[in-house]
Design an enzyme around this catalytic site. Structure first.
Site, PDB file in Angstrom:
ATOM      1  N   ARG A  65      26.213  22.441 -30.573  1.00 64.66           N
ATOM      2  CA  ARG A  65      26.884  21.142 -30.486  1.00 64.66           C
ATOM      3  C   ARG A  65      27.616  21.010 -29.172  1.00 64.66           C
ATOM      4  O   ARG A  65      27.962  21.987 -28.524  1.00 64.66           O
ATOM      5  CB  ARG A  65      27.879  20.988 -31.648  1.00 64.66           C
ATOM      6  CG  ARG A  65      27.190  20.828 -32.992  1.00 64.66           C
ATOM      7  CD  ARG A  65      28.208  20.665 -34.110  1.00 64.66           C
ATOM      8  NE  ARG A  65      29.024  19.479 -33.909  1.00 64.66           N
ATOM      9  CZ  ARG A  65      30.339  19.506 -33.700  1.00 64.66           C
ATOM     10  NH1 ARG A  65      30.991  20.648 -33.638  1.00 64.66           N
ATOM     11  NH2 ARG A  65      31.006  18.383 -33.547  1.00 64.66           N
ATOM     12  N   LYS A 124      32.452  32.729 -37.550  1.00 66.29           N
ATOM     13  CA  LYS A 124      31.339  31.783 -37.699  1.00 66.29           C
ATOM     14  C   LYS A 124      30.066  32.516 -38.091  1.00 66.29           C
ATOM     15  O   LYS A 124      29.649  33.476 -37.430  1.00 66.29           O
ATOM     16  CB  LYS A 124      31.140  31.034 -36.378  1.00 66.29           C
ATOM     17  CG  LYS A 124      30.021  30.018 -36.414  1.00 66.29           C
ATOM     18  CD  LYS A 124      30.187  29.002 -35.310  1.00 66.29           C
ATOM     19  CE  LYS A 124      28.961  28.121 -35.152  1.00 66.29           C
ATOM     20  NZ  LYS A 124      29.226  26.955 -34.309  1.00 66.29           N
ATOM     21  N   ARG A 252      40.883  23.888 -34.681  1.00 62.63           N
ATOM     22  CA  ARG A 252      41.079  25.342 -34.709  1.00 62.63           C
ATOM     23  C   ARG A 252      42.198  25.680 -35.675  1.00 62.63           C
ATOM     24  O   ARG A 252      43.297  25.142 -35.543  1.00 62.63           O
ATOM     25  CB  ARG A 252      41.467  25.875 -33.340  1.00 62.63           C
ATOM     26  CG  ARG A 252      40.376  25.739 -32.357  1.00 62.63           C
ATOM     27  CD  ARG A 252      40.661  26.518 -31.100  1.00 62.63           C
ATOM     28  NE  ARG A 252      39.575  26.297 -30.185  1.00 62.63           N
ATOM     29  CZ  ARG A 252      39.461  25.229 -29.413  1.00 62.63           C
ATOM     30  NH1 ARG A 252      40.378  24.315 -29.442  1.00 62.63           N
ATOM     31  NH2 ARG A 252      38.428  25.070 -28.629  1.00 62.63           N
TER      32      ARG A 252
HETATM   33  C1  BTN Z   1      26.532  24.791 -33.245  1.00 62.38           C
HETATM   34  O1  BTN Z   1      27.225  25.449 -34.031  1.00 62.38           O
HETATM   35  O2  BTN Z   1      26.957  24.470 -32.133  1.00 62.38           O
HETATM   36  C2  BTN Z   1      25.173  24.359 -33.677  1.00 62.38           C
HETATM   37  C3  BTN Z   1      24.158  25.450 -33.484  1.00 62.38           C
HETATM   38  C4  BTN Z   1      22.763  25.042 -33.903  1.00 62.38           C
HETATM   39  C5  BTN Z   1      21.737  26.057 -33.522  1.00 62.38           C
HETATM   40  C6  BTN Z   1      20.386  25.746 -34.094  1.00 62.38           C
HETATM   41  S1  BTN Z   1      19.255  27.079 -33.932  1.00 62.38           S
HETATM   42  C7  BTN Z   1      17.939  26.056 -34.427  1.00 62.38           C
HETATM   43  C8  BTN Z   1      18.148  24.731 -33.758  1.00 62.38           C
HETATM   44  N1  BTN Z   1      17.591  24.740 -32.420  1.00 62.38           N
HETATM   45  C9  BTN Z   1      18.531  24.648 -31.480  1.00 62.38           C
HETATM   46  O3  BTN Z   1      18.340  24.656 -30.257  1.00 62.38           O
HETATM   47  N2  BTN Z   1      19.730  24.531 -32.053  1.00 62.38           N
HETATM   48  C10 BTN Z   1      19.655  24.551 -33.495  1.00 62.38           C
END
Ligand code: BTN
Length: 259
Positions: A65, A124, A252
């Site tokens: 994100r 996390k 947070r």
């Molecule tokens: C986050 O916590 O910031 C979100 C992470 C999301 C990761 C997943 S892995 C599968 C899909 N492909 C990506 O490039 N991102 C999501």
């Protein structure tokens, strides 16, 4: 020579369970791709809009994100995206509903940190990246999930991420996917029909920010109070209850105040 996946994935079992719910559904496992979310959006731009679960054993440019990178290690993590045309009357809360479904499929001890992280023991465990676009008048969503399966070092992070095997030692990435894929599709279809409201109490049952001091990136501080029926985070502040909706806000938990 075509590279073969290194793990045994339950693609057929997932397809058999999900295809009756999602006509045209397919499952695809790739040994390597830049990002499953990026690849599904590329395919959608090329007109391929049928529902698809795309799993990558390795992502070379995983995205998180807010423009962050998502790092994962082959076999030690689960990285997949589910893409489908979706037309909910209201999109608010979709990422929270996805988190609820994934957490409920796995373990009662997994918490949810608003808006869409899965947590275990203050660390996390998984993140969710949802992207939408319109192609030929049809709304299309890509729901990406990245989960740490084995615990891993994370140089540069103040808190190392959690790994599912710390909590569920018998799980590997394929077993984890098998457990969560069908309930996830059911949850998305339920969300499309009824929105976030039916998920709110389920989110609140796992909300790790509830009754904790939280600080938002816009300076707002207060006590976490769960989410409302749209998925907005409720923060009890000195000036009253705020409904926080912006995905740009980072939250947070602060260290507990000593008496
Ligand atoms: C986050 O916590 O910031 C979100 C992470 C999301 C990761 C997943 S892995 C599968 C899909 N492909 C990506 O490039 N991102 C999501």
């Amino acid at each position: 020579m075509t590279q073969m996946p290194v793990l045994r994935w339950p693609a057929e079992a997932i397809w058999e369970a999900v295809a009756p719910l999602l006509p045209g559904f397919t499952v695809e496992i790739l040994p390597e791709i830049d990002s499953t979310n990026t690849e599904l959006m590329r395919r959608a731009r090329a007109g391929r809009l049928d529902p698809l679960l795309l799993v990558a054993e390795t992502q070379t440019a995983g995205r998180g994100r807010l423009g962050r990178e998502w790092h994962s290690a082959t076999a030690d993590s689960l990285t997949f995206s589910l893409a489908l045309p979706l037309t909910p009357p209201d999109w608010s809360g979709l990422s929270l509903a996805v988190g609820v479904s994934v957490a409920e499929s796995l373990h009662p001890a997994i918490g949810l940190k608003w808006p869409n992280d899965l947590w275990w023991q203050e660390r996390k465990l998984a993140g969710i990246l949802i992207e939408t676009a319109t192609f030929g008048g049809q709304r299309y969503v890509v729901i990406g999930v990245g989960m740490n399966i084995a615990p891993r070092e994370a140089p540069g992070l103040s808190t190392p991420p959690a790994g599912l095997q710390e909590l569920m030692p018998d799980m590997d990435a394929p077993k984890t996917l098998l457990r969560l894929a069908t309930p996830l599709v059911q949850a998305i279809l339920a969300f499309e029909a009824s929105g976030f409201a039916p998920f709110a109490a389920r989110f609140n049952a796992r909300d790790v920010l509830c009754n904790r001091e939280v600080r938002l990136s816009d300076g707002l501080q207060g006590m976490g109070h769960g989410v409302d029926e749209t998925g907005a985070l409720l923060v009890h502040t000195a000036t009253g209850m705020k409904h926080v909706t912006s995905s740009e806000v980072s939250v947070r938990p602060q260290p507990a105040v000593k008496p």
